[in-house]
Design an enzyme around this catalytic site. Sequence first.
Site, mmCIF file in Angstrom:
data_model
loop_
_atom_site.group_PDB
_atom_site.id
_atom_site.type_symbol
_atom_site.label_atom_id
_atom_site.label_comp_id
_atom_site.label_asym_id
_atom_site.label_seq_id
_atom_site.Cartn_x
_atom_site.Cartn_y
_atom_site.Cartn_z
ATOM 1 N N CYS A 58 0.829 -1.209 0.000
ATOM 2 C CA CYS A 58 0.000 0.000 0.000
ATOM 3 C C CYS A 58 0.865 1.262 0.000
ATOM 4 C CB CYS A 58 -0.905 -0.051 1.236
ATOM 5 S SG CYS A 58 -1.747 1.486 1.625
ATOM 6 N N CYS B 267 0.010 3.904 2.612
ATOM 7 C CA CYS B 267 0.430 3.438 3.944
ATOM 8 C C CYS B 267 1.889 3.811 4.187
ATOM 9 C CB CYS B 267 0.273 1.922 4.077
ATOM 10 S SG CYS B 267 -1.414 1.336 3.886
#
Length: 108
Positions: free
Chosen positions: A32, A35
């Site tokens: 991600c 993230c």
Amino acid sequence: MGNIPAVTDAAFDADVLKSDKPVLVDFWAEWCGPCRQVAPILDEINAAHGDKLTFLKMNVDENPVTPSNYRVTGIPTLAVFQNGEIVKTIVGAKPKGALLRELEDFIG
């Protein structure tokens, strides 16, 4: 990634739900991008405010049960737990200033 300890499905109850201070759980995954963007910001906020708010990370790929229980559908999701309940949810990567404003009830 960073200095924030990981929490697992197995330890979630003890480390998060039974904590005597608010806990921010960063639900994330290796793949991600957002993230990875938010991780260093959380490290900075943890360094400054870790005495008031416990910071933990949960890899959603390695720990599928807890994210499912809390209906985490998008990552990063930052969830603040207090007294065993979610009291704040922040979805998506945000700049540091925005995160500090979102968390001011817990770190102010």
